[in-house]
Design an enzyme around this catalytic site. Structure first.
Site, PDB file in Angstrom:
ATOM      1  N   PHE A 136     -25.463  -3.161  -4.064  1.00  0.00           N
ATOM      2  CA  PHE A 136     -24.602  -3.769  -3.052  1.00  0.00           C
ATOM      3  C   PHE A 136     -24.770  -3.291  -1.702  1.00  0.00           C
ATOM      4  CE2 PHE A 136     -22.346  -3.630  -7.239  1.00  0.00           C
ATOM      5  CZ  PHE A 136     -22.149  -4.716  -7.290  1.00  0.00           C
ATOM      6  N   ARG A 139      -8.663  12.607  12.185  1.00  0.00           N
ATOM      7  CA  ARG A 139      -9.434  11.961  13.327  1.00  0.00           C
ATOM      8  C   ARG A 139      -9.275  10.469  13.377  1.00  0.00           C
ATOM      9  NH1 ARG A 139     -13.000   8.929  10.354  1.00  0.00           N
ATOM     10  NH2 ARG A 139     -13.820   9.871   8.446  1.00  0.00           N
ATOM     11  N   ASN A 187      -7.801  12.463   6.929  1.00  0.00           N
ATOM     12  CA  ASN A 187      -8.685  12.472   7.943  1.00  0.00           C
ATOM     13  C   ASN A 187      -8.053  12.913   9.160  1.00  0.00           C
ATOM     14  OD1 ASN A 187     -11.017  11.492   6.444  1.00  0.00           O
ATOM     15  ND2 ASN A 187     -10.025   9.731   6.054  1.00  0.00           N
ATOM     16  N   ASN A 192     -17.994   4.418  -2.722  1.00  0.00           N
ATOM     17  CA  ASN A 192     -16.954   5.113  -2.306  1.00  0.00           C
ATOM     18  C   ASN A 192     -16.901   5.085  -0.816  1.00  0.00           C
ATOM     19  OD1 ASN A 192     -15.982   6.412  -4.652  1.00  0.00           O
ATOM     20  ND2 ASN A 192     -17.807   7.789  -4.463  1.00  0.00           N
ATOM     21  N   LYS A 212     -10.503  20.315   0.875  1.00  0.00           N
ATOM     22  CA  LYS A 212      -9.788  19.504  -0.136  1.00  0.00           C
ATOM     23  C   LYS A 212      -9.198  20.163  -1.135  1.00  0.00           C
ATOM     24  CE  LYS A 212     -12.577  15.106  -0.221  1.00  0.00           C
ATOM     25  NZ  LYS A 212     -13.078  15.409   1.024  1.00  0.00           N
ATOM     26  N   GLU A 224      -4.745   9.298   3.172  1.00  0.00           N
ATOM     27  CA  GLU A 224      -5.402   8.409   2.386  1.00  0.00           C
ATOM     28  C   GLU A 224      -4.727   8.744   0.882  1.00  0.00           C
ATOM     29  OE1 GLU A 224      -9.544   8.465   2.097  1.00  0.00           O
ATOM     30  OE2 GLU A 224      -9.623   8.022   4.201  1.00  0.00           O
ATOM     31  N   GLU A 244     -11.504  16.436 -10.151  1.00  0.00           N
ATOM     32  CA  GLU A 244      -9.899  16.109 -10.238  1.00  0.00           C
ATOM     33  C   GLU A 244     -10.092  14.887 -11.302  1.00  0.00           C
ATOM     34  OE1 GLU A 244      -8.419  15.811  -6.314  1.00  0.00           O
ATOM     35  OE2 GLU A 244      -9.203  13.710  -6.312  1.00  0.00           O
TER      36      GLU A 244
END
Length: 656
Positions: A337, A281, A279, A224, A105, A264, A189
């Site tokens: 959830f 892939r 990503n 996430n 990243k 993204e 970040e």
């Protein structure tokens, strides 16, 4: 000949596919679909799907010419690609350089900036420890996102709003990162509050060509990880879509990227967008893009890997209709959830009879959902000419989706699709916590809903009573027993009792409750899990989960399971004379909320624990969950240790 380690690329003329599987998948659907299956080890991923040597041995043994990696595991592992290329085997994916550049990243952010892509403010170095994490977070200013440098799929990510959150977030995120990716490096970040998660699908070839295939809206998430995706986004205007797409293509060309990939972005309320990650892939949610563009992404990946140039230009990429993907998980949506659920599917029927529905799944009736892998059961993809059409198709499909043996998240999916904010497109990555601040409680019934459930329950009871008058293989000479046609019943829902009268006239039941009478067509088959009938002329779908002689019925209505008790008036009077079973006090124990493995235990017998203090960590399906004391007290007993496997509701810690 080709091999794949996960996922199900489509077989085409002249191709033979080998499926690489582990012991636990011996009889699963994806194994049966392959021309040949090769076992690569036991169920644990480190010994099978993540074991490069085992996979290379299988690829060599079968004489495969290419490998498609699917969605996860080694799909973004540069070492694996290098070994394939050294053996002269094609990798159906991007180059080692692209995987390395986007897999880290920190490096991906630098490359994105160099390509002119908008990026989020943050710290560009490696975080050394928890104190360093706190220092960086203060400099950036809270809230911040703490996440694994080599991460993805929502693993190793935590939001911190203060120093304590930052310390805990660093610890848990680094542990998850090490467990999931073998790399515990962490970055920090700025966290953008109330963002949308919108991603751009790209395709690039080995000749310098690249196109974007529009966007996918992925803002509905828990921990996430995506829950519902749709294409296109209801939020973007054409100008923003074009700008995001062009920046994604710019990044591809900067990298020399070829194959399918996804860039993204986080998008704020003013349609300002920031690079999140790429990503390298095929994405789980790729079918929604295939629906609205008509482009077969797996086909394109295979062509590109072979060296063919793209035959598509940007003007060839349309937006036609709307597609929604609902991720059906083996999870309990009433617990945060969705906490994982395991078990064997003793009944499983996909809603493929509904038009414009696609089910991408790897399981069948009889399959077992284990603790070793992601809890996804199926990607339920529904298409329509408009967003409303896609939503309505999704609702019909979810209502008709029969899953027995594990707890699943269809109740939550179904409720989201009818919720006002979702329908209006007013969503963000905070959607679940904002719409359900006290957690998901299931479908909230109005008076009409209650009437419909009670009417169906009354009809099911009446059908059961009618059936008891019929005997199989009965001799013709036996006098025919007269079936009842009228019933006076007492029905209980949410501890509320209601008397109703049922009368069978022709092919209809007339159910009278208070001042209302409902007409229910007799399309009820007690041997079928689905109840598809009409109430007062309007179609309705429910599911009959269970029924027993005590009058207890479990009926699924609009995704949520409701327990109803139906008794004859006489039996109800007798029931009131029965003693009640005492309830068990669980206030002095910590129970496991899900099946999993104990990662660590933070207390010993005799320790005094404060309310909210961590007592242990349970890891399930690569996610770590911190369990805390519900009240202050002294530890009486510790029943587990690190490495133990536990089941749902197992007693872990006892207090005096």
């Amino acid at each position: 000949m080709k091999a794949e380690t996960f996922g199900s690329p489509k077989t085409r003329p002249g191709e033979q596919w080998y499926k690489l599987v582990e012991d636990a998948s011996e009889k699963k659907r994806h194994v049966r679909m392959a021309d040949e299956a090769v076992c690569i080890g036991p169920a644990a991923t480190k010994d099978s799907y993540l074991n490069i040597d085992h996979i290379m041995l299988a690829v060599t043994k079968t004489g495969s010419q290419a490998v498609h990696p699917g969605y996860g595991f080694l799909s973004e592992n540069a070492v694996f690609v290098e070994k394939l290329e050294a053996a002269g085997i094609s990798f159906i994916g991007p180059s080692v350089e692209a995987i390395n550049g986007m897999g880290d990243k920190l490096e991906s952010k630098r490359l994105a900036q160099a390509a002119g892509v908008n990026t989020i403010p943050g710290f560009d170095g490696i975080v050394n420890d928890a104190d360093h994490c706190v220092q960086i977070a203060r400099e950036i200013s809270y809230p911040v996102m703490i996440k694994a440098s080599a991460g993805g799929g929502g693993k190793g990510m935590r939001i911190a709003r203060n120093d304590d959150d930052a310390r805990d977030g660093f610890r848990l995120a680094s542990q998850e990162a090490a467990s999931s990716f073998g790399d515990d490096r962490i970055l920090v970040e700025k966290f953008i509050d109330k963002p949308r998660h919108i991603e751009i699908q790209v395709l690039g070839d080995k000749h310098g060509n690249a196109v974007y295939l529009n966007e996918r809206e992925c803002s509905i998430q828990r921990r996430n990880q995506k829950v519902i995706e749709e294409a296109p986004s209801v939020f973007l205007n054409e100008g923003t879509r074009k700008a995001m797409g062009e920046q994604a293509v710019s990044l591809c060309k900067r990298l020399g990227y070829y194959s399918a990939g996804t860039v993204e972005f986080l998008v704020d309320s003013e349609q300002k967008f920031y690079f999140l990650e790429m990503n390298t892939r095929l994405q789980v949610e790729h079918p929604v893009t295939e629906y609205i563009t008509g482009v077969d992404l797996v086909h394109q990946m295979i062509r590109i890997a072979k060296g063919h140039p793209l035959l598509l230009t940007q003007k060839d990429i349309p937006i036609k209709g709307w597609a929604i993907e609902s991720r059906v998980y083996s999870e309990d949506p009433y617990k945060n959830f969705g906490l994982p659920s395991i078990g064997r599917l003793y009944k499983y029927i996909e809603p493929l009879h509904v038009p414009n529905v696609r089910c991408d799944s790897g399981i069948d009736e009889g399959s077992e959902i284990s603790i070793y892998y992601d809890p996804m059961i199926c990607k339920l993809v529904c298409y329509g000419n408009t967003r409303n059409d896609a939503i309505n198709t999704s609702l019909e499909a979810l209502d008709s989706y029969v899953i027995r043996g594990v707890t699943h998240n269809i109740p939550l999916l179904r409720d989201i699709l009818t919720e006002t904010n979702f329908i209006e497109g007013n969503i963000s990555t905070n959607y679940l916590s904002e719409v359900y601040p006290d957690g998901f409680k299931g479908r909230q019934l109005n008076s009409t809903d209650k009437q419909h459930i009670l009417a169906i329950a009354a009809c099911v009871f009446s059908k059961m009573d009618m059936r008891s008058y019929t005997f199989l293989n009965e001799r013709p000479s036996t006098a025919k027993r007269k079936e009842p046609a009228e019933w006076t019943l007492v029905i209980s829902l949410f501890d509320e009792e209601l008397q109703c009268d049922v009368k069978k006239v022709g092919n209809k039941f007339h159910v009278h409750m208070k001042t209302d009478t409902l007409s229910v067509e007799d399309h009820i088959n007690l041997s079928s899990p689905l109840i598809q009938t009409n109430i007062n002329g309007k179609p309705i779908v429910m599911q009959l989960v269970s029924k027993d002689a005590s009058g207890k019925l479990q009926i699924v209505y609009q995704g949520t399971t409701f327990t109803i008790f139906v008794l004859s008036d006489k039996a109800s009077k007798f029931l009131k004379m029965m003693p009640e079973k005492p309830t068990v006090d669980v206030s002095k124990v910590v129970l496991s909320p899900m099946p999993g493995m104990v990662k660590s235990v933070s207390c010993e017998v005799g320790d005094t624990m404060a309310e909210g203090q961590e007592v242990c960590i349970i890891e399930a399906m690569k996610m770590q969950n911190s369990l805390v004391a519900g009240a202050s007290g002294k530890v009486k007993a510790v029943h587990v240790k690190a490495g133990d496997t536990v089941g749902e509701d197992d007693v872990l810690i006892e207090f005096e």
